[in-house]
Design a protein around this motif. Structure first.
Motif, PDB file in Angstrom:
ATOM      1  N   ALA A 249       0.844  -1.199   0.000  1.00 23.58           N
ATOM      2  CA  ALA A 249       0.000   0.000   0.000  1.00 23.58           C
ATOM      3  C   ALA A 249       0.880   1.251   0.000  1.00 23.58           C
ATOM      4  O   ALA A 249       0.593   2.244  -0.675  1.00 23.58           O
ATOM      5  CB  ALA A 249      -0.908  -0.007   1.223  1.00 23.58           C
ATOM      6  N   TYR A 250       1.967   1.166   0.742  1.00 28.68           N
ATOM      7  CA  TYR A 250       2.918   2.282   0.785  1.00 28.68           C
ATOM      8  C   TYR A 250       3.540   2.508  -0.593  1.00 28.68           C
ATOM      9  O   TYR A 250       3.565   3.631  -1.114  1.00 28.68           O
ATOM     10  CB  TYR A 250       4.000   1.965   1.825  1.00 28.68           C
ATOM     11  CG  TYR A 250       5.259   2.784   1.707  1.00 28.68           C
ATOM     12  CD1 TYR A 250       5.316   4.081   2.214  1.00 28.68           C
ATOM     13  CD2 TYR A 250       6.393   2.275   1.086  1.00 28.68           C
ATOM     14  CE1 TYR A 250       6.472   4.839   2.101  1.00 28.68           C
ATOM     15  CE2 TYR A 250       7.550   3.019   0.973  1.00 28.68           C
ATOM     16  CZ  TYR A 250       7.590   4.297   1.478  1.00 28.68           C
ATOM     17  OH  TYR A 250       8.730   5.051   1.365  1.00 28.68           O
ATOM     18  N   MET A 251       4.001   1.410  -1.208  1.00 30.60           N
ATOM     19  CA  MET A 251       4.657   1.536  -2.519  1.00 30.60           C
ATOM     20  C   MET A 251       3.689   2.114  -3.551  1.00 30.60           C
ATOM     21  O   MET A 251       4.071   2.906  -4.406  1.00 30.60           O
ATOM     22  CB  MET A 251       5.161   0.173  -2.988  1.00 30.60           C
ATOM     23  CG  MET A 251       6.370  -0.326  -2.218  1.00 30.60           C
ATOM     24  SD  MET A 251       6.839  -1.974  -2.799  1.00 30.60           S
ATOM     25  CE  MET A 251       8.457  -2.161  -2.016  1.00 30.60           C
ATOM     26  N   ARG A 252       2.443   1.723  -3.443  1.00 32.96           N
ATOM     27  CA  ARG A 252       1.440   2.210  -4.379  1.00 32.96           C
ATOM     28  C   ARG A 252       1.321   3.733  -4.267  1.00 32.96           C
ATOM     29  O   ARG A 252       1.309   4.446  -5.260  1.00 32.96           O
ATOM     30  CB  ARG A 252       0.102   1.539  -4.050  1.00 32.96           C
ATOM     31  CG  ARG A 252      -1.039   1.968  -4.927  1.00 32.96           C
ATOM     32  CD  ARG A 252      -2.300   1.241  -4.493  1.00 32.96           C
ATOM     33  NE  ARG A 252      -3.375   1.465  -5.433  1.00 32.96           N
ATOM     34  CZ  ARG A 252      -4.223   2.486  -5.352  1.00 32.96           C
ATOM     35  NH1 ARG A 252      -4.105   3.368  -4.391  1.00 32.96           N
ATOM     36  NH2 ARG A 252      -5.172   2.624  -6.252  1.00 32.96           N
ATOM     37  N   ASP A 253       1.260   4.215  -3.036  1.00 35.08           N
ATOM     38  CA  ASP A 253       1.164   5.661  -2.832  1.00 35.08           C
ATOM     39  C   ASP A 253       2.411   6.383  -3.322  1.00 35.08           C
ATOM     40  O   ASP A 253       2.337   7.465  -3.896  1.00 35.08           O
ATOM     41  CB  ASP A 253       1.001   5.963  -1.341  1.00 35.08           C
ATOM     42  CG  ASP A 253      -0.459   6.087  -0.960  1.00 35.08           C
ATOM     43  OD1 ASP A 253      -1.311   5.790  -1.815  1.00 35.08           O
ATOM     44  OD2 ASP A 253      -0.721   6.495   0.192  1.00 35.08           O
ATOM     45  N   THR A 299       9.984  11.751  -1.482  1.00 35.87           N
ATOM     46  CA  THR A 299       8.678  11.103  -1.524  1.00 35.87           C
ATOM     47  C   THR A 299       8.654   9.848  -0.656  1.00 35.87           C
ATOM     48  O   THR A 299       7.682   9.597   0.057  1.00 35.87           O
ATOM     49  CB  THR A 299       8.315  10.772  -2.990  1.00 35.87           C
ATOM     50  OG1 THR A 299       8.441  11.966  -3.753  1.00 35.87           O
ATOM     51  CG2 THR A 299       6.906  10.238  -3.112  1.00 35.87           C
ATOM     52  N   LEU A 300       9.727   9.072  -0.719  1.00 36.55           N
ATOM     53  CA  LEU A 300       9.791   7.863   0.116  1.00 36.55           C
ATOM     54  C   LEU A 300       9.607   8.223   1.582  1.00 36.55           C
ATOM     55  O   LEU A 300       8.896   7.546   2.325  1.00 36.55           O
ATOM     56  CB  LEU A 300      11.144   7.155  -0.068  1.00 36.55           C
ATOM     57  CG  LEU A 300      11.353   6.375  -1.374  1.00 36.55           C
ATOM     58  CD1 LEU A 300      12.807   5.925  -1.498  1.00 36.55           C
ATOM     59  CD2 LEU A 300      10.419   5.176  -1.452  1.00 36.55           C
ATOM     60  N   LYS A 301      10.246   9.314   1.994  1.00 41.47           N
ATOM     61  CA  LYS A 301      10.155   9.700   3.409  1.00 41.47           C
ATOM     62  C   LYS A 301       8.771  10.246   3.750  1.00 41.47           C
ATOM     63  O   LYS A 301       8.181   9.913   4.774  1.00 41.47           O
ATOM     64  CB  LYS A 301      11.233  10.754   3.730  1.00 41.47           C
ATOM     65  CG  LYS A 301      12.614  10.120   3.862  1.00 41.47           C
ATOM     66  CD  LYS A 301      13.591  11.025   4.554  1.00 41.47           C
ATOM     67  CE  LYS A 301      14.232  11.958   3.561  1.00 41.47           C
ATOM     68  NZ  LYS A 301      15.430  12.633   4.053  1.00 41.47           N
TER      69      LYS A 301
END
Ligand code: ADP
Ligand code: MG
Length: 705
Positions: A249-253, A299-301
């Motif tokens: 879900a995180y990667m999708r965002d 963005t990752l953070k």
């Protein structure tokens, strides 16, 4: 859940070519295109028109502010927001305005950014200038929407205070020299040669609540203490493992955000260590790739917070499991799509490719120290040379096929055949046989040829990829320039080319190594070959200002000597500051958390001895007594180590005036004291009641996300 078509959102927040073509008056658009193609400066009238349209577009996306977005020498990005609001009119309404001048040039107070003495604090002026080769974008988040304008950052006197300026200069250098080279081989049509870069970004994700309980992670980005859990990465079950839903879900965002920003996030997978992952975009022009890598890290953070996660970009957040790096894939591509590093089916026959390849090999051999320096950063010292990252020795991996071509060239100056890829027989009828690559992969090489690009694997996960690409572009530009000098002056081109190729192959074959880069034999073999083995950041820094490097960078107009001296100074400063913060953090944690908790536990053991004896005189309390003896001994060791570290940290902090001396003191005295102190603390963690240990363990963090 909301589903969408990627094509609909890709680049929607970017003022890219398509948007400009659509929104700018034809004349303005053409003017901008010309300016870009010719590398000229933009005139103010054109800039005014672009600024106006850019603002209108950004406001439609909800933007209230604009910022010049730049990359000072802190490794991260910087921005100062200004709103579009201009003085209210008589009616009491505000106007939203944005002028060409504001677009092209900004003037942030530069005095608080590292300048390495290039700018005294009283000369605070610094300029940011729009890099119109990297498109502006609107960033939407909880802080609102902001128009971000990628800019270069220079001092009042024109010295580069950032990563972008020298990167753009190095791209010009390699463009000029590569064009010279391909012209010699009869290419009259390509107009530009651009370094293409794709960066694979590794990172860790942990639960944010646990993160906040680890002051070492909060202050330094890595754990300074921590015992290994019973299971690490030895089962290899995390690498490419199924992605758990929370992470998915995180990667999708993350992808959604990046796609809107025009970053072509492409590959995602679990990495070797538990809790470790990777994201790679599709490659793009070097300066855009460097900007995009910064956007990826941001963005990752940022997205992690929203998911109750913390993204760790540090090179070595956890001792004992793999650290994170950033593979910098690099190739040279013409404006009409020819990759100069494409060997084709018969590399031995492709003389231009062979020359380009040998020039890269020569560049890396002659400037191995500089390339090593470009990947040196404080966190990377924890990683390079460990058992998972590339070793600290620079070498080039070619693989079997090209190694064979190289051997032929060394022997005779001519290569007559190439080893072919073979059919891979899977032994299963229903699976198609396929053609194997002629070259296997080698994960232990710091600089590997991978099909039609080089992959520089030394770069740290948290570092900017600006510097490695500046160095790569410039050293290869030099090798091209040297080759062209000879070939252009030759009476007989073919003979000169033959001799040059033979010479390059013979002179620089020592840098090529296809074996196991992690082995001890390689360390010895490399020493025999005379290759530098630079094991830490402080030993790497002097390569920046060597006579050879200064001559190189000045020749191609990438850095002046004073810019290089400034950069070296900044790196020493960063080293000293970061190690001081680490030392102070460790002191803080051990004094205020570890020692008190251990004393509580020891007291409980002692109480237990007494209470059990009172309850049952003659009962066996030797277990409690044993534990108490062990814990008390380690507590003593811990306190002694703490005293020693405190003394050395104070000594280090008191060194003023000589930044090199100070940094060296931290490396040679403070850091070893930290490493020594960690040992009894990690042993205590294995003894003390988990309920009483004051912070989450490694296992809690990397296995329970
Ligand atoms: P590998 O799996 O061999 O590491 P990938 O194909 O996954 O390689 O690519 C890794 C990165 O290299 C990606 O960012 C990709 O876009 C980039 N890349 C691929 N081809 C090139 C090229 N010719 N020049 C620069 N980067 C490239
Ligand atoms: Mg790779």
């Amino acid at each position: 859940m909301e589903y969408y078509n990627v094509a609909d959102i890709f680049g929607e927040n970017v003022f890219n070519d398509a948007t400009m073509r659509e929104r700018l008056p034809k004349k303005t658009y053409q003017k901008l295109k010309e300016t870009l193609a010719l590398g000229r400066e933009l005139d103010i009238e054109t800039a005014d028109v672009i600024a106006h349209e850019m603002k209108e577009w950004a406001i439609e996306k909800g933007a209230t502010h604009f910022t010049h977005w730049f990359q000072p020498l802190t490794g991260a990005t910087a921005e100062k927001h200004d709103s579009f609001i201009s003085p209210p009119m008589k009616s009491g309404k505000v106007l939203m305005s944005f002028s060409g001048k504001e677009l092209i040039k900004g003037e942030p107070d530069a005095s608080s950014f590292p300048s390495g003495g290039l700018r005294a604090t009283f000369e605070a002026r610094g300029y940011t200038a729009w890099d119109c080769t990297s498109p502006a974008f609107v960033r939407q988040d909880a802080a609102g929407a902001t128009l971000c304008i990628p800019t270069a950052f220079c001092s009042y006197t024109g010295e580069a205070l950032d990563q972008k300026t020298p990167l753009l200069r190095s791209m010009e250098a390699i463009n000029t020299q590569a064009l010279r080279l391909i012209r010699l081989f009869g290419n009259t049509t390509s107009q530009r040669v651009v370094p293409s870069v794709g960066c694979e970004q590794e990172y860790f994700l942990i639960d944010r609540e646990k993160f906040l309980e680890r002051k070492d992670l909060v202050y330094t980005g890595r754990t300074l203490i921590g015992a290994m859990p019973p299971k690490g990465q030895e089962m290899d079950d995390h690498y490419f493992g199924a992605i758990r839903e929370r992470i998915g879900a995180y990667m999708r965002d993350v992808n959604t955000e990046l796609w809107k920003l025009g970053v072509s996030a492409k590959t995602q997978h679990n990495e070797v260590a538990p809790g470790q992952h990777e994201l790679a975009p599709i490659y793009s022009e070097a300066n855009v790739a460097v900007d995009h890598n910064q956007l990826i890290m941001e963005t990752l953070k940022k997205v992690a917070y929203r998911h109750g996660l913390q993204c760790l970009l540090h090179e070595k957040p956890f001792a004992g499991v793999n650290g994170s790096g950033k593979h910098n894939n690099w190739s040279l591509v013409t404006d009409d799509g020819i990759n100069l590093l494409e060997p084709g089916k018969k590399p031995h026959d492709n003389i231009q490719f062979i020359l380009v390849l040998l020039c890269v090999i020569k560049a890396v051999d002659e400037h191995a120290d500089l390339l090593r320096e470009s990947a040196a950063d404080f966190g990377n010292d924890q990683r390079l040379g460990g058992d998972e990252a590339p070793p600290s020795i620079i070498s080039v991996y070619l693989g079997e096929q090209l190694q064979d071509v190289l051997n032929q060239l060394v022997r005779t100056g001519t290569a007559t055949h190439s080893i072919k890829g073979e059919h891979l027989d899977t032994g299963v009828q229903t699976l198609p046989d396929f053609l194997k690559d002629a070259t296997d992969r080698n994960r232990t090489s710091p600089f590997a040829f991978t099909g039609n690009k080089f992959e520089f694997r030394m770069v740290g996960s948290e570092d900017s990829v600006g510097e490695p690409n500046i160095v790569l572009n410039t050293i290869v530009a030099e090798a091209f320039s040297d080759a062209c000098d000879r070939l252009e002056a030759a009476e007989d081109f073919e003979t000169e080319l033959h001799d040059l190729i033979k010479e390059l192959a013979a002179d620089h074959q020592r840098i090529v190594y296809n074996g196991d880069g992690y082995s001890d034999e390689w360390v010895q073999e490399a020493a025999r070959r005379g290759l530098p083995n630079i094991t830490n950041m402080l030993d790497a820094i002097p390569a920046l200002t060597s006579v050879q490097s200064v001559a190189l960078f000045e020749k191609f107009g990438v850095f002046t000597e004073s810019e290089l001296v400034a950069r070296a100074e900044i790196e020493y400063e960063i080293y000293a500051k970061k190690s001081n913060i680490e030392a102070k953090t460790m002191i803080d944690i051990i004094r205020k958390q570890i020692i008190p908790s251990t004393i509580h536990y020891a007291t409980r053991l002692a109480d237990s001895v007494n209470r059990v004896r009172t309850a049952v005189p003659g009962a066996d309390v030797s277990t409690q007594a044993d534990m108490l003896t062990q814990v008390s001994a380690l507590l003593r060791e811990t306190k002694d180590g703490l005293n020693e570290l405190e003394k050395l940290q104070q000594e280090g902090a008191a060194i003023h005036g000589d930044i090199v001396k100070r940094a060296l003191f931290y490396r040679d005295s403070v850091i070893p004291a930290m490493n020594a102190l960690r040992i009894p603390v990690d042993q205590l963690e294995m003894l003390v009641d988990k309920e009483m240990w004051p912070m989450p363990s490694y296992g809690d963090m990397i296995f329970e996300v």
